[in-house]
Design an enzyme around this catalytic site. Structure first.
Site, PDB file in Angstrom:
ATOM      1  N   GLU A 248      -1.300 -34.264 -16.366  1.00 17.11           N
ATOM      2  CA  GLU A 248      -1.454 -34.757 -17.743  1.00 17.11           C
ATOM      3  C   GLU A 248      -2.165 -33.663 -18.511  1.00 17.11           C
ATOM      4  O   GLU A 248      -3.349 -33.421 -18.303  1.00 17.11           O
ATOM      5  CB  GLU A 248      -2.297 -36.040 -17.762  1.00 17.11           C
ATOM      6  CG  GLU A 248      -1.719 -37.191 -16.982  1.00 17.11           C
ATOM      7  CD  GLU A 248      -0.350 -37.612 -17.468  1.00 17.11           C
ATOM      8  OE1 GLU A 248      -0.040 -37.398 -18.659  1.00 17.11           O
ATOM      9  OE2 GLU A 248       0.430 -38.128 -16.661  1.00 17.11           O
ATOM     10  N   CYS A 282      -6.671 -35.934 -25.973  1.00 19.42           N
ATOM     11  CA  CYS A 282      -5.353 -35.280 -25.937  1.00 19.42           C
ATOM     12  C   CYS A 282      -4.343 -36.012 -26.815  1.00 19.42           C
ATOM     13  O   CYS A 282      -3.310 -35.455 -27.171  1.00 19.42           O
ATOM     14  CB  CYS A 282      -4.853 -35.193 -24.505  1.00 19.42           C
ATOM     15  SG  CYS A 282      -4.887 -36.765 -23.642  1.00 19.42           S
TER      16      CYS A 282
HETATM   17  O1  TXE Z   1     -10.133 -27.570 -19.141  1.00 12.47           O
HETATM   18  P1  TXE Z   1      -9.704 -27.348 -17.655  1.00 12.47           P
HETATM   19  P2  TXE Z   1     -11.170 -26.743 -20.015  1.00 12.47           P
HETATM   20  C1  TXE Z   1      -7.498 -28.669 -23.046  1.00 12.47           C
HETATM   21  C2  TXE Z   1      -8.203 -28.372 -24.354  1.00 12.47           C
HETATM   22  C3  TXE Z   1      -9.294 -27.460 -23.936  1.00 12.47           C
HETATM   23  C4  TXE Z   1      -8.597 -26.656 -22.858  1.00 12.47           C
HETATM   24  C5  TXE Z   1      -9.506 -26.001 -21.865  1.00 12.47           C
HETATM   25  O2  TXE Z   1      -7.315 -27.693 -25.201  1.00 12.47           O
HETATM   26  O3  TXE Z   1      -9.741 -26.649 -24.970  1.00 12.47           O
HETATM   27  O4  TXE Z   1      -7.801 -27.608 -22.173  1.00 12.47           O
HETATM   28  O5  TXE Z   1     -10.503 -26.916 -21.432  1.00 12.47           O
HETATM   29  C6  TXE Z   1     -10.687 -28.215 -13.394  1.00 12.47           C
HETATM   30  N1  TXE Z   1      -8.055 -25.520  -9.909  1.00 12.47           N
HETATM   31  N2  TXE Z   1      -7.929 -29.930 -22.447  1.00 12.47           N
HETATM   32  O6  TXE Z   1     -11.168 -25.306 -19.665  1.00 12.47           O
HETATM   33  O7  TXE Z   1     -10.201 -26.032 -17.152  1.00 12.47           O
HETATM   34  C7  TXE Z   1     -11.975 -28.230 -14.178  1.00 12.47           C
HETATM   35  O8  TXE Z   1     -13.087 -27.941 -13.358  1.00 12.47           O
HETATM   36  C8  TXE Z   1      -8.362 -26.819  -9.938  1.00 12.47           C
HETATM   37  C9  TXE Z   1      -7.043 -31.032 -22.622  1.00 12.47           C
HETATM   38  O9  TXE Z   1     -12.447 -27.442 -19.967  1.00 12.47           O
HETATM   39  O10 TXE Z   1      -8.267 -27.610 -17.592  1.00 12.47           O
HETATM   40  C10 TXE Z   1     -11.958 -29.640 -14.721  1.00 12.47           C
HETATM   41  O11 TXE Z   1     -12.397 -30.551 -13.721  1.00 12.47           O
HETATM   42  N3  TXE Z   1      -9.063 -27.388 -10.914  1.00 12.47           N
HETATM   43  C11 TXE Z   1      -7.374 -32.132 -21.719  1.00 12.47           C
HETATM   44  C12 TXE Z   1     -10.475 -29.863 -15.004  1.00 12.47           C
HETATM   45  O12 TXE Z   1      -9.793 -28.892 -14.228  1.00 12.47           O
HETATM   46  C13 TXE Z   1      -9.449 -26.620 -11.947  1.00 12.47           C
HETATM   47  C14 TXE Z   1      -8.773 -32.423 -21.437  1.00 12.47           C
HETATM   48  C15 TXE Z   1     -10.078 -29.691 -16.459  1.00 12.47           C
HETATM   49  O13 TXE Z   1     -10.551 -28.469 -16.921  1.00 12.47           O
HETATM   50  C16 TXE Z   1      -9.144 -25.259 -11.999  1.00 12.47           C
HETATM   51  C17 TXE Z   1      -9.563 -31.214 -21.279  1.00 12.47           C
HETATM   52  C18 TXE Z   1      -8.422 -24.699 -10.909  1.00 12.47           C
HETATM   53  N4  TXE Z   1      -8.113 -23.398 -10.848  1.00 12.47           N
HETATM   54  C19 TXE Z   1      -9.128 -30.039 -21.824  1.00 12.47           C
HETATM   55  N5  TXE Z   1      -9.647 -24.743 -13.142  1.00 12.47           N
HETATM   56  C20 TXE Z   1      -6.526 -33.373 -21.806  1.00 12.47           C
HETATM   57  N6  TXE Z   1      -5.274 -33.283 -21.386  1.00 12.47           N
HETATM   58  O14 TXE Z   1      -6.990 -34.437 -22.184  1.00 12.47           O
HETATM   59  C21 TXE Z   1     -10.252 -25.746 -13.796  1.00 12.47           C
HETATM   60  N7  TXE Z   1     -10.155 -26.895 -13.073  1.00 12.47           N
END
Ligand code: TXE
Length: 479
Positions: A248, A282
């Site tokens: 998602e 989102c």
């Molecule tokens: O999200 P991350 P970030 C979007 C929003 C935001 C951007 C970046 O645009 O500005 O994403 O946000 C884990 N392997 N959304 O960097 O990194 C991380 O630790 C496994 C939309 O904060 O995607 C966290 O638990 N896991 C969104 C989770 O992924 C990994 C909501 C989400 O973090 C990982 C949030 C890896 N290599 C941000 N790297 C929505 N869809 O609602 C990170 N994580």
């Protein structure tokens, strides 16, 4: 305050004693630390989960259902504590955490407590061949759940509840930015008497802990909510191991407003769909398209309503917009706003950091309205994920449909019109996993939830989630 991992029913330090700071975004102060769990911690969590699986997967549906209900009731009983924790950890208004986040976390457990008792599978009689086929839906084993910071407990439990309801054991990681309510969920599971190892919670950075979960060869399915880039990375790591994936991801959702809509309802809802949770949902309608004939009026009324929103300390009763989740995220959102001029866009309202009395080091940004001249600009194409919306007029249905679909994302879309034919036409043609007509974020947990295009793969919610967390096996018996 040290938040420990929750493994095999007990709280424990990370094996390598590696800790990271946890910030309160409303004050900018460090208020605790969490483990930066390593591969070894994830391996320990997996071992506990695998050990619990044979017994958990053979419990009766009633037993599982009752335990999930118990967890739900405990979340409700601790609503005030959990809501405070969420507001402190995330920066969202306490009123929002109290009204939405925590009740929804309780509802997630209660919903899947009920849903699992109704979950059924198909049978196909092969007439003329004297054979009957039926589908066994068996739990997968140990699954990984990785969730983001915007709706911390809400999204964490949205994954965990169906996973354990279906008989799986879980290794789960909340966002490192908002670990507190996940930690408290561990205590609740202890209190509810969830057998040891059924749910294991490991804290840490995405690139260390999250990566270790995705790379673990025996964790057979990953349910992830987060950014699109992270989702793409996870898909690349998981694909060679043939893991089941539910992703998602981000959205850049159109909010399409026709002149024949119920204007007052649309206006109130559009303020919410733009700025609820500081725009960090989102599903927020971040691209607003308004029919030309009401554009000037809408612009004036919308700016007026938005100017009435109060940016402030999440714990103040009259706060509508709290703090952004982190310093880094605030900088990212601001960097988009700062490019407005070079993109031929104009900031109509907001766009500035706000200094909140007593919380001068917090991450506050005023709700921001930007008028864009084209849908092709970066402001309309990239997910900003903050209190920032763009507005732009349109003249025809065909034109606005093109704008709506001309984006790499496809999560949700909102349409405001009282024309039934138009509602149907748009519902069919909008490239989005969810279409709201004359409403926004009205959720029924039985419905499929997820996105098209770069907003993700798969669907959560209702039986879709239970199907994701089970392996369908066809059994064919000839008689
Ligand atoms: O999200 P991350 P970030 C979007 C929003 C935001 C951007 C970046 O645009 O500005 O994403 O946000 C884990 N392997 N959304 O960097 O990194 C991380 O630790 C496994 C939309 O904060 O995607 C966290 O638990 N896991 C969104 C989770 O992924 C990994 C909501 C989400 O973090 C990982 C949030 C890896 N290599 C941000 N790297 C929505 N869809 O609602 C990170 N994580």
């Amino acid at each position: 305050m040290k938040l420990q991992n929750f493994i095999n029913g007990a709280f424990c330090d990370p094996i390598q004693k590696d800790w990271i700071d946890n910030y309160n975004p409303s004050t900018g102060a460090v208020y605790g630390s969490i483990p930066n769990s390593s591969q070894a911690d994830v391996a320990a969590a997996y071992k506990a989960a695998a050990g619990a699986f044979p017994s958990w997967s053979s419990t009766t549906v009633e037993e599982r259902s009752q335990l999930l209900s118990k967890i739900s009731n405990l979340i409700t009983a601790k609503l005030a504590i959990l809501a405070k924790a969420e507001a402190k950890d995330n920066g969202k208004p306490l009123s929002l955490a109290t009204a939405i986040d925590i009740p929804r976390a309780a509802a997630n457990f209660q919903f899947f407590a009920n849903a699992i008792t109704q979950f059924s599978s198909e049978a196909h009689e092969s007439l003329g061949k004297n054979a009957i086929n039926f589908t066994l839906r068996q739990p997968i084993g140990v699954v990984g759940c990785i969730s983001p910071w915007n709706l911390p407990l809400y999204l964490f439990t949205w994954k965990i509840a169906p996973a354990i309801a279906a008989g799986n054991c879980v290794v789960a990681k909340p966002s490192e930015v908002t670990p507190l309510t996940a930690y408290l969920l561990g205590e609740i599971c202890q209190e509810a008497g969830l057998p040891n190892g059924v749910l294991n919670i490991v804290h840490g950075l995405g690139k260390t802990t999250g990566q270790a979960i995705v790379e673990h060869p025996q964790i057979k399915a990953i349910s992830f909510t987060g950014g699109t880039q992270t989702g793409a990375h996870i898909a690349r790591v998981a694909a060679p191991m043939f893991k089941k994936l539910s992703l998602e991801l981000g959205g850049k959702n159109p909010n399409i407003i026709f002149a024949d809509c119920d204007y007052e309802k649309m206006l109130d809802t559009t303020v919410r769909s733009s700025f609820a949770n500081q725009g960090q949902i989102c599903l927020c309608g971040s691209r607003i398209f308004v029919e030309q004939s009401i554009y000037t009026k809408f612009k004036k009324d919308f700016i007026q309503k938005v100017s009435e929103l109060k940016v402030g300390n999440p714990f103040s009763e009259n706060t509508n917009v709290g703090a952004l989740v982190s310093k880094e995220h605030l900088a990212k959102v601001k960097s988009y706003i700062n490019t407005s001029e070079e993109q031929g866009a104009r900031v109509l309202f907001g766009g500035k950091e706000v200094s909140v009395k007593g919380c001068e080091n917090g991450y506050y940004l005023s709700p921001t309205i930007i008028e864009v001249s084209t849908n092709d600009c970066v402001l309309n194409q990239e997910e900003i994920f903050g209190p920032v919306v763009t507005i732009m007029p349109f003249s025809t249905e065909k034109e606005v449909l093109q704008y709506a679909n001309n984006v790499k994302y496809g999560l949700s879309a909102t349409l405001w019109t009282n024309n039934l034919n138009r509602s149907m036409l748009f519902s069919k043609q909008l490239q989005a996993g969810i279409v709201w007509v004359n409403t926004w974020l009205l959720r029924d947990l039985r419905t499929p939830f997820g996105g098209m295009k770069e907003s993700g793969v798969g669907r959560e919610g209702g039986n879709e989630a239970l199907r994701f967390f089970t392996e369908p096996k066809n059994v064919c018996i000839q008689y």
